[in-house]
Structure formats: structure tokens, C-alpha cells
Design a protein around this motif. Structure first.
Motif, PDB file in Angstrom:
ATOM      1  N   THR A 156      -4.254   4.763   0.574  1.00  0.00           N
ATOM      2  CA  THR A 156      -5.511   5.404  -0.679  1.00  0.00           C
ATOM      3  C   THR A 156      -5.732   4.392  -1.378  1.00  0.00           C
ATOM      4  O   THR A 156      -6.390   4.123  -1.778  1.00  0.00           O
ATOM      5  N   ALA A 157      -4.042   3.744  -1.935  1.00  0.00           N
ATOM      6  CA  ALA A 157      -3.997   2.776  -2.827  1.00  0.00           C
ATOM      7  C   ALA A 157      -3.169   1.850  -2.489  1.00  0.00           C
ATOM      8  O   ALA A 157      -2.522   1.292  -1.929  1.00  0.00           O
ATOM      9  N   VAL A 207      -0.594  -1.093  -4.004  1.00  0.00           N
ATOM     10  CA  VAL A 207       0.030  -1.342  -6.642  1.00  0.00           C
ATOM     11  C   VAL A 207       0.645  -2.791  -5.890  1.00  0.00           C
ATOM     12  O   VAL A 207       0.740  -3.824  -4.842  1.00  0.00           O
ATOM     13  N   THR A 241       0.775  -0.756  -0.164  1.00  0.00           N
ATOM     14  CA  THR A 241       0.123  -0.018  -0.534  1.00  0.00           C
ATOM     15  C   THR A 241       1.055   0.920   0.119  1.00  0.00           C
ATOM     16  O   THR A 241       2.051   0.932   0.823  1.00  0.00           O
ATOM     17  N   THR A 242       0.403   2.420  -0.632  1.00  0.00           N
ATOM     18  CA  THR A 242       0.828   3.340  -0.484  1.00  0.00           C
ATOM     19  C   THR A 242       1.385   4.111   0.492  1.00  0.00           C
ATOM     20  O   THR A 242       0.076   3.731   2.127  1.00  0.00           O
ATOM     21  N   SER A 266      -1.524   0.736  -9.442  1.00  0.00           N
ATOM     22  CA  SER A 266      -1.831   0.747  -8.692  1.00  0.00           C
ATOM     23  C   SER A 266      -3.466   1.060  -8.301  1.00  0.00           C
ATOM     24  O   SER A 266      -4.067   1.214  -9.311  1.00  0.00           O
ATOM     25  N   LEU A 267      -3.635   0.396  -7.410  1.00  0.00           N
ATOM     26  CA  LEU A 267      -5.188   0.462  -7.535  1.00  0.00           C
ATOM     27  C   LEU A 267      -6.075   0.917  -6.482  1.00  0.00           C
ATOM     28  O   LEU A 267      -5.477   1.501  -4.884  1.00  0.00           O
ATOM     29  N   ASP A 268      -7.212   1.995  -6.491  1.00  0.00           N
ATOM     30  CA  ASP A 268      -7.779   2.970  -5.696  1.00  0.00           C
ATOM     31  C   ASP A 268      -8.784   2.046  -4.288  1.00  0.00           C
ATOM     32  O   ASP A 268      -9.095   1.011  -4.825  1.00  0.00           O
ATOM     33  N   LEU A 269      -7.894   2.120  -3.449  1.00  0.00           N
ATOM     34  CA  LEU A 269      -9.081   1.391  -2.482  1.00  0.00           C
ATOM     35  C   LEU A 269     -10.447   1.648  -2.542  1.00  0.00           C
ATOM     36  O   LEU A 269     -10.872   0.606  -1.371  1.00  0.00           O
ATOM     37  N   ILE A 314      -8.111   2.223 -11.614  1.00  0.00           N
ATOM     38  CA  ILE A 314      -6.566   2.077 -11.793  1.00  0.00           C
ATOM     39  C   ILE A 314      -6.566   3.406 -11.293  1.00  0.00           C
ATOM     40  O   ILE A 314      -6.739   4.478 -12.833  1.00  0.00           O
ATOM     41  N   ASN A 315      -5.338   3.723 -10.694  1.00  0.00           N
ATOM     42  CA  ASN A 315      -4.849   5.538 -11.023  1.00  0.00           C
ATOM     43  C   ASN A 315      -3.905   4.756 -11.914  1.00  0.00           C
ATOM     44  O   ASN A 315      -3.724   6.236 -12.428  1.00  0.00           O
TER      45      ASN A 315
END
Length: 426
Positions: free
Chosen positions: A123-124, A126, A118-119, A137-140, A145-146
Motif C-alpha cells: 500500500t505504500a 518508502v 514498498t511495505t 512513506s507515500l500512499d500508493l 505522504i503517510n
């Protein structure tokens, strides 16, 4: 001690770090840190969790990071699957490699999630996706997908997170390359060359160095000891994390021979450092045990052979991707090792001082090991039973298990917003 491997109801199975932040001398960034590691004003409260990558499902389950394991939520890591497959099917070369991954390391299945972090701001997520040869990267919050980074070649693999949580090292296994990415943007920062089939990555020396272990060809049937030379260039490459220049190459063949173990493969598999960074423990292809290596002295100090399961076939071609044991973690205190005995269907806690193993905890094809958020337990993924299991470092006994998705492999600590239970609408 060694119960027969249970048969899965859905199919029959072919027989073929952050492992823990403290175990690597790393620390998760502050719970309210921004992507650059600084505190973010007004940032939402975050909860420490564990992400379990279900490789054949293409999902990641989120479970509690301490105490009894409990499932919190799930995220789909392949929301763009149809688009990616359309691109692959229209490109004969990509299709050939895609099918090669399925028939080789995938054991007849597509590999949709190998590793994940995670970031810092939670928030994301990866994720490296081997069959799709990329990192996303996936927006949680939404599951969207970011950003997406296609790796060089045709397969992505293990990753590592820098101590400050801002950079990712990812192995591009068919291109003999490690990429380093900005975790917030996916922007490539640099890369360096490796031996054949780069695998495990570790940030060391406070993030100043990156260690990569290349494992060579693991999907061929040329597994007899006398055919070891066919496996390719297997070595540890140590790169400067700022310049990406190679600063050291470690050939374990020479060190193993000097220790009197010319019989062992030199393909370094999962590895873990002690908290002070002085000692590296690692597993080898085909070996039911692990090696202790003094980093400063550049020599092997001890090798421990662990018990075999009498039910495990001695036909090396039936062991998954040349693994015998695959999964290793060091306790935060540095006094215990947790070992996943993949093909021998057990996990065990080993005393570092004596290298004596504790109880052999039955586990179905355990494929990875990490440390719980409170540091009290080792958590192993039972890829053959679709569950993860916690084993107490102090007693060596199983304390809890939770069912997850299809073929869990990597388990990583991360953070999500405190009230998170999954992406909206999932």
C-alpha cells in the motif's frame, strides 16, 4: 565494444540490495502480508514490480518485474517539495548543505530519491530523499505522504529492508549514523554510529545483523592516490539489529594490504552477498573491478580487474563521486555477478567460478544493478540515458530496455495492487 557516450538532448552530463531478494538470501514478505509479516485477511491481490528511482526528477517509475520491461505507472515522491524548500531557504545551515548536495554528489542537480521499498501489504512506497534529508512513506493509492522522518544531519542515502519487510535501515550520511525505522509507522526503533559518510546497508544473518559501509569524503578533488588519507574513516560497521550495539568493525585497508593491493582505496561501495551469506562481493572507489571477501575467514580471497573503456578519462577528479564502477548484484543461483561499469559505460555478467566477464553490454553511466523478479536477468539503471536495461544472466546479452525519468539510480523489487497504474488523479 565501447561506443562514444551519447549526448543527452536536455543537457550535457558532467563526467565527473534489495539488489535481489534471493541474491541476499532474503525473501519478499508474502504478497498478502500485513505490516507485521502475517497474512492479512481479505488483502487485495498484489503484483510484483520494480521501482526505478529517478533521482533528479523526484519521481519513481514502476516497471514489470519479469519478462520484457514495460512501464506500468509513475509516482511523484516529492509532493511536499514547496513546503520542504521553504523550510530549507529559511535556515542558512540547511540551505548551505542543500546547495552542497546539489553541487557535490548531485552533479549540479537536487537529489530527490536515492532508495525505496514498498511495505509488505503493497500500500505504500518508502523513499529516502537526500536533498531533503528525510525518509517518507507515500500512499500508493493517493500519492499522499503517510509519514515523514527527518534523519540526523543534512542528507539521507542508501537503505536496506529487513528480511521480514518490517524494518528499514537508512544512512544519514552527514551525521555518520544509521537509523532503523518501522516501515509502517516511520517510528525510529534504534540507531548506531558508523565511519565517515555511511553508504550501503545490508541485513545479514536472517536479519540479526546490519552491515554498513562508510565511504568517506567522495566529493573533494583530492583524488590522487597519495591523498587517500584525506578521505576520512572508511570501514564496515556490523551492528546487532536488536540492540544496535556494534559487534564488529572491519577495516578493509588491512585486508587489502595483506592481499598485496595497497594501491586500492578501502572505500567499499555497492556490495552483495551470495545466497548462503558466505561471500561478500564489493566495489571500491576508483577501481574498475570488484573484490571477493570470505566472511567467516575474514579475508579477501580474490580481486578482479575488469576492462577499461579507452574513451574514459584517467583524470580521477572527473569520475562521479569517486566511483569507477558502481552497481553490483548476485544471481539467485549464486553463480553469476552483474557489474555496472559506471564510468566505463558498460555492464557485464561475470562467472563466479572463474571471474571471467561476459560480453560488455554498452550502457550509459550505469549506476545500479538488481535482479529481476524471475531471477533470470540483471537490471541496470542507465543514469546517463534515462532508461533501465535487462541483461540475461545466462547469455550476458541485453534483452530489453525501457525509458524512465531523469537520472535513474536505484532499482528495487516491490509490490503494488494488481490493477495499480499510478496514484488516483496522477
Amino acid at each position: 565494444m565501447f561506443p562514444p557516450r551519447p549526448r543527452r538532448s536536455r543537457r550535457s552530463l558532467p563526467r565527473t540490495l534489495l539488489a535481489a531478494a534471493a541474491a541476499l538470501g532474503l525473501a519478499l514478505p508474502p504478497a498478502t502480508a500485513a505490516a507485521d509479516g502475517r497474512p492479512a485477511p481479505g488483502a487485495a491481490a498484489l503484483r510484483e514490480v520494480m521501482f526505478v528511482g529517478n533521482n533528479w526528477d523526484g519521481t519513481a517509475d514502476v516497471v514489470t518485474a519479469r519478462g520484457d520491461l514495460a512501464r506500468i505507472g509513475r509516482i511523484n515522491v516529492i509532493p511536499d517539495k514547496d513546503q520542504r524548500l521553504a523550510e530549507i531557504y529559511l535556515n542558512p545551515v540547511k540551505l548551505g548543505y542543500f546547495l552542497g548536495v546539489r553541487l557535490g554528489p548531485g552533479e549540479g542537480h537536487d537529489q530527490f530519491v536515492d532508495d525505496m521499498y514498498t511495505t509488505p501489504d503493497g500500500t505504500a512506497l518508502v523513499v529516502s530523499r537526500p536533498s531533503l534529508a528525510d525518509v517518507v512513506s507515500l500512499d500508493l493509492a493517493t500519492g499522499r505522504i503517510n509519514w515523514r522522518f527527518p534523519v540526523a544531519g543534512y542528507r539521507s542515502d542508501h537503505m536496506a529492508l529487513s528480511p521480514d519487510g518490517t524494518r528499514l535501515a537508512v544512512s544519514a550520511s552527514t551525521a555518520d549514523t544509521v537509523h532503523v525505522l518501522d516501515i509502517a509507522t516511520g517510528r525510529p526503533i534504534g540507531s548506531f554510529g558508523t565511519g565517515d559518510k555511511p553508504h550501503e546497508n545490508l541485513f545479514t544473518d536472517g536479519g540479526r545483523r546490519i552491515w554498513n559501509m562508510s565511504i568517506g569524503e567522495v566529493t573533494t578533488a583530492l583524488d590522487a592516490p597519495w591523498l587517500d588519507w584525506t578521505k576520512g574513516d572508511r570501514r564496515i560497521t556490523v551492528a546487532d539489529a536488536d540492540t544496535f550495539e556494534t559487534v564488529r568493525v572491519i577495516d578493509m585497508r588491512e585486508r587489502l594490504d595483506a592481499f598485496g593491493r595497497a594501491d586500492l582505496s578501502d572505500a567499499v561501495r555497492p556490495a552483495a552477498l551470495t545466497p548462503d551469506g558466505s561471500t561478500l562481493y564489493f566495489q571500491l572507489s576508483f577501481f574498475n573491478g570488484f573484490v571477493e571477501y570470505d566472511v567467516a575467514a575474514d579475508r579477501i580471497t580474490r580481486i578482479r580487474t575488469l576492462p577499461k573503456n579507452p574513451a574514459t578519462s584517467e583524470d580521477r577528479t572527473t569520475w562521479v563521486n569517486d566511483s569507477r564502477h558502481h552497481g553490483l548484484a548476485v544471481s539467485p543461483a549464486g553463480d553469476r555477478l552483474c557489474v555496472a561499469g559506471t564510468m566505463d559505460d558498460y555492464a557485464t555478467v561475470v562467472d563466479r567460478a572463474t571471474l571471467q566477464e561476459g560480453p560488455l553490454v554498452p550502457a550509459v553511466k550505469p549506476y545500479g544493478a538488481t535482479v529481476s523478479g524471475d531471477g533470470r536477468s540483471c537490471v541496470v539503471s542507465e543514469s546517463g540515458a534515462d532508461r533501465v536495461t535487462a541483461i540475461d544472466f545466462a547469455t550476458g546479452r541485453r534483452t530489453s530496455s525501457v525509458d524512465v525519468g531523469d537520472h535513474p539510480q536505484r532499482v528495487r523489487l516491490g509490490r503494488v495492487p494488481a490493477a495499480w497504474t499510478g496514484p488516483a488523479g496522477s
